[in-house]
Every structure is written in structure tokens, then in C-alpha cells.
Scaffold this motif. Structure first.
Motif, PDB file in Angstrom:
ATOM      1  N   CYS A  35      -8.470   5.240  -6.620  1.00  0.00           N
ATOM      2  CA  CYS A  35      -7.106   4.968  -5.913  1.00  0.00           C
ATOM      3  C   CYS A  35      -5.941   5.110  -6.978  1.00  0.00           C
ATOM      4  O   CYS A  35      -6.142   4.611  -8.189  1.00  0.00           O
ATOM      5  N   GLU A  36      -4.542   5.115  -6.073  1.00  0.00           N
ATOM      6  CA  GLU A  36      -3.563   5.047  -6.992  1.00  0.00           C
ATOM      7  C   GLU A  36      -3.231   3.899  -7.603  1.00  0.00           C
ATOM      8  O   GLU A  36      -3.038   3.629  -8.652  1.00  0.00           O
ATOM      9  N   ASP A  37      -3.143   2.782  -6.500  1.00  0.00           N
ATOM     10  CA  ASP A  37      -2.660   1.504  -7.018  1.00  0.00           C
ATOM     11  C   ASP A  37      -3.779   0.516  -6.240  1.00  0.00           C
ATOM     12  O   ASP A  37      -3.916   0.281  -5.324  1.00  0.00           O
ATOM     13  N   THR A  38      -4.469  -0.182  -7.461  1.00  0.00           N
ATOM     14  CA  THR A  38      -5.516  -0.887  -7.005  1.00  0.00           C
ATOM     15  C   THR A  38      -5.164  -2.142  -6.169  1.00  0.00           C
ATOM     16  O   THR A  38      -5.996  -2.519  -5.279  1.00  0.00           O
ATOM     17  N   ARG A  39      -4.180  -2.590  -6.277  1.00  0.00           N
ATOM     18  CA  ARG A  39      -3.554  -3.825  -5.477  1.00  0.00           C
ATOM     19  C   ARG A  39      -3.294  -3.312  -4.075  1.00  0.00           C
ATOM     20  O   ARG A  39      -3.741  -4.017  -3.094  1.00  0.00           O
ATOM     21  N   ARG A  40      -2.837  -2.156  -3.832  1.00  0.00           N
ATOM     22  CA  ARG A  40      -2.467  -1.627  -2.401  1.00  0.00           C
ATOM     23  C   ARG A  40      -3.727  -1.434  -1.666  1.00  0.00           C
ATOM     24  O   ARG A  40      -3.688  -1.559  -0.459  1.00  0.00           O
ATOM     25  N   THR A  41      -4.550  -0.710  -2.375  1.00  0.00           N
ATOM     26  CA  THR A  41      -5.872  -0.356  -1.701  1.00  0.00           C
ATOM     27  C   THR A  41      -6.529  -1.587  -1.468  1.00  0.00           C
ATOM     28  O   THR A  41      -7.387  -1.711  -0.287  1.00  0.00           O
ATOM     29  N   ARG A  42      -6.656  -2.565  -2.238  1.00  0.00           N
ATOM     30  CA  ARG A  42      -7.397  -3.754  -2.237  1.00  0.00           C
ATOM     31  C   ARG A  42      -7.060  -4.490  -0.916  1.00  0.00           C
ATOM     32  O   ARG A  42      -7.569  -4.912   0.003  1.00  0.00           O
ATOM     33  N   THR A  43      -5.555  -4.552  -0.704  1.00  0.00           N
ATOM     34  CA  THR A  43      -5.144  -4.917   0.661  1.00  0.00           C
ATOM     35  C   THR A  43      -5.583  -4.373   1.982  1.00  0.00           C
ATOM     36  O   THR A  43      -6.096  -5.007   2.795  1.00  0.00           O
ATOM     37  N   LEU A  44      -5.765  -2.894   1.843  1.00  0.00           N
ATOM     38  CA  LEU A  44      -6.531  -2.446   2.888  1.00  0.00           C
ATOM     39  C   LEU A  44      -7.990  -2.623   3.108  1.00  0.00           C
ATOM     40  O   LEU A  44      -8.361  -3.186   4.135  1.00  0.00           O
ATOM     41  N   LEU A  45      -8.564  -2.653   1.879  1.00  0.00           N
ATOM     42  CA  LEU A  45     -10.298  -2.943   1.974  1.00  0.00           C
ATOM     43  C   LEU A  45     -10.408  -4.556   2.425  1.00  0.00           C
ATOM     44  O   LEU A  45     -11.425  -4.854   3.157  1.00  0.00           O
ATOM     45  N   ASP A  46      -9.649  -5.524   1.958  1.00  0.00           N
ATOM     46  CA  ASP A  46      -9.746  -6.884   2.426  1.00  0.00           C
ATOM     47  C   ASP A  46      -9.517  -6.864   3.730  1.00  0.00           C
ATOM     48  O   ASP A  46     -10.362  -7.727   4.534  1.00  0.00           O
ATOM     49  N   ARG A  47      -8.608  -6.259   4.459  1.00  0.00           N
ATOM     50  CA  ARG A  47      -8.397  -6.245   5.897  1.00  0.00           C
ATOM     51  C   ARG A  47      -9.825  -6.077   6.634  1.00  0.00           C
ATOM     52  O   ARG A  47      -9.745  -6.654   7.687  1.00  0.00           O
ATOM     53  N   TYR A  48     -10.597  -5.194   6.053  1.00  0.00           N
ATOM     54  CA  TYR A  48     -11.560  -4.836   6.849  1.00  0.00           C
ATOM     55  C   TYR A  48     -13.053  -5.242   6.351  1.00  0.00           C
ATOM     56  O   TYR A  48     -14.094  -4.513   6.463  1.00  0.00           O
ATOM     57  N   GLY A  49     -12.882  -5.980   5.327  1.00  0.00           N
ATOM     58  CA  GLY A  49     -14.162  -6.607   4.643  1.00  0.00           C
ATOM     59  C   GLY A  49     -14.873  -5.362   3.761  1.00  0.00           C
ATOM     60  O   GLY A  49     -16.282  -5.631   3.793  1.00  0.00           O
ATOM     61  N   VAL A  50     -14.074  -4.550   3.336  1.00  0.00           N
ATOM     62  CA  VAL A  50     -14.779  -3.697   2.390  1.00  0.00           C
ATOM     63  C   VAL A  50     -14.757  -4.257   0.820  1.00  0.00           C
ATOM     64  O   VAL A  50     -13.606  -4.426   0.276  1.00  0.00           O
ATOM     65  N   SER A  51     -15.859  -4.263   0.189  1.00  0.00           N
ATOM     66  CA  SER A  51     -16.036  -4.798  -1.190  1.00  0.00           C
ATOM     67  C   SER A  51     -16.115  -3.761  -2.007  1.00  0.00           C
ATOM     68  O   SER A  51     -16.658  -4.107  -3.324  1.00  0.00           O
ATOM     69  N   ALA A  52     -15.770  -2.550  -1.892  1.00  0.00           N
ATOM     70  CA  ALA A  52     -16.310  -1.201  -3.012  1.00  0.00           C
ATOM     71  C   ALA A  52     -15.375  -1.613  -4.178  1.00  0.00           C
ATOM     72  O   ALA A  52     -14.388  -2.089  -4.331  1.00  0.00           O
TER      73      ALA A  52
END
Length: 277
Positions: A35-52
Motif C-alpha cells: 500500500c501507498e500509506d500504511t497508516r491510511r490503509t490500516r484505517t480501512l482494514l481496522d474498520r473491517y477487522g482485517v489484520s493482514a
């Protein structure tokens, strides 16, 4: 061990609810998410419980990171590629990785999803049967005019909000009646689509640039007349003669005689061309 693959995953362009079920499934199953920005992608993943696990992949490390990710896929890993918003590769990083995967014989799966360009095109109410996407518009005035003047299809482009007034001013010079839509903050709380002529919108935004992310959609340009193309070619010929040492006025007379346009017309076309640059 079987080879892995690349899964290209579009992400929401503003509203996090626009992520698809297939994208979420792919992100959960991936061994790593580039991903481009790990912080921004982590926000999306945390929203849906994805821990990749995440790894940065952006314009400054594409070559090196692509080589590393290809090796991981050769070892059997599944890599999910995302950008900060929208479809990767569309004015975002990813081309280098996709090209490297294809060269290595690795599978590439592309999932559908949110796209600012498509959303703006449909919202613009301009012809969508033939359209072209040019990414971010050129900054140089001459290059910008050439893009705006190219006929044949509706134009879709990204633009910096602070540059919107200047771009619309150039478009109003090219064709004040041309229909255009300024699409701002698509899918977000303050989404706005403003439609009108180039002259109208140039006046509207002259002293008040829009805020947020902007997509411009411009109606197709009218087909160029043969005389316009002839004048451009004559102006280019004159410019090359002058660059080679010829005096402008005598050279314009020669080119005008050969093309049938006349010396004054050739000289004016050349002056306009130099002014654009």
C-alpha cells in the motif's frame, strides 16, 4: 510449492462503505498488502477487522519493492495491492509491479471497485460513449491548451484544487461555451458537482478555488478545421526555419507562399504558438 499471485484491490475514494466484499475477502486472504500509506490503509482494514500485514509500496520505492514482492509470489505468497484511494495504477503506483508480475509469469487478478474518474464521468451528464482519461492535467500552458483542444471524446482529468481557476480560465479562452463539470469530494459528506460552460465556471472559481479533491470533466472539443491544422504545421515550419538562422519575416513569406496561407497568417500562428509556450 505453487506460485503465488497478485490481486489488485481498489479501495474507497472517500466513503469507507464503498469497499466491496470481494476486496475485503482478498485482503483477509493475502499474505501481505502492498500500500501507498500504511497508516491510511490500516484505517480501512481496522474498520473491517482485517489484520493482514502491510508493506509500503509507493512511487519512491516501486522498483525495489516490486522485485521483493515478485520473489515472495514466486515462493507462493499472495500479494494484495492497494492505493490510498481508487484503482491502483490509475494515477497511482502499481504499474511497475503488475508489469514485473506479467514478465515473471505470475497471475494477476484485478477486482472491480470505486473509481473517481468513472463516478465523475457519469455525474457530469456529459457524453460517456467515448471518453479519455489523462490523469493530472499538464501544468505548462501550451501543453494544457493542446490537451483541452484535442477533439473526439469527453475529457476526464484530475486537477489540484488550487489550479482549477487557472485551468478553467485557459479552457474559457479555448472555447468559452464548452460544457464542463467540476466534481468535488466525490462520495464524501461535502460532495459537489457543478456544471456549466467554461466561461461560467471560470468566473465562478476565479477568486474562490474549490476545496478538496477535484475531477474535471470536459465536453468533447469540436473537430478542428483543416485550416487550423495547416496553420499549426506552417507555424512549426517557420519556427524550425528561424531556429536554423532564417529571419522571421522573410521565412514567413516563403512558408506562406508554399502553403497558400499567406505570410501574415503564418507569422500570427507562429506568434501564438510561441505565446503558448
Amino acid at each position: 510449492m505453487s506460485a503465488g499471485r497478485l490481486v489488485v484491490c481498489p479501495t474507497p475514494i472517500g466513503n469507507l462503505e464503498d469497499v466491496t466484499l470481494r476486496v475485503l475477502s482478498a485482503l483477509r486472504e493475502a499474505d501481505v498488502v502492498a500500500c501507498e500509506d500504511t497508516r491510511r490503509t490500516r484505517t480501512l482494514l481496522d474498520r473491517y477487522g482485517v489484520s493482514a500485514p502491510l508493506v509500503s509500496y509507493h512511487e519512491h520505492n516501486e522498483e525495489q519493492r516490486s522485485a521483493e514482492l515478485v520473489e515472495r509470489m514466486r515462493s507462493g505468497d499472495v500479494v494484495a495491492l492497494v492505493s490510498d484511494a481508487g484503482m491502483p495504477l490509475v494515477s497511482d503506483p502499481g504499474y511497475v509491479l503488475v508489469r514485473a508480475c506479467v514478465a515473471a509469469g505470475l497471475a494477476v487478478e484485478v477486482l472491480p471497485g470505486a473509481s473517481a474518474a468513472l463516478a465523475a464521468l457519469v455525474a457530469s451528464a456529459l457524453p460517456a460513449d467515448a471518453w479519455r482519461f489523462v490523469g493530472f492535467l499538464p501544468r505548462k500552458r501550451g501543453e494544457l491548451r493542446r490537451v483541452l483542444e484535442e477533439p473526439g471524446a469527453t475529457l476526464v482529468a484530475f486537477e489540484s484544487p488550487r489550479r482549477v481557476p487557472a485551468t478553467l480560465a485557459v479552457l474559457a479562452e479555448v472555447d468559452p461555451a464548452r460544457a464542463v463539470a467540476v466534481c468535488r469530494e466525490l462520495t464524501k459528506a461535502h460532495e459537489e458537482v457543478v456544471r456549466g460552460s467554461a466561461a461560467e465556471l471560470a468566473e465562478r472559481y476565479a477568486d474562490a478555488p474549490p476545496r478538496g479533491e477535484v475531477v474535471l470533466v470536459v465536453a468533447p472539443a469540436a473537430p478542428r478545421r483543416a485550416g487550423d491544422a495547416d496553420a499549426d504545421a506552417a507555424a512549426d515550419a517557420l519556427a524550425r526555419l528561424v531556429a536554423a538562422g532564417a529571419r522571421p519575416r522573410p521565412a514567413a513569406a516563403v512558408v506562406g507562399e508554399l502553403t497558400g496561407l499567406g505570410a501574415n497568417a503564418v507569422y500570427r500562428a507562429n506568434t501564438a504558438l510561441r505565446g503558448d509556450r
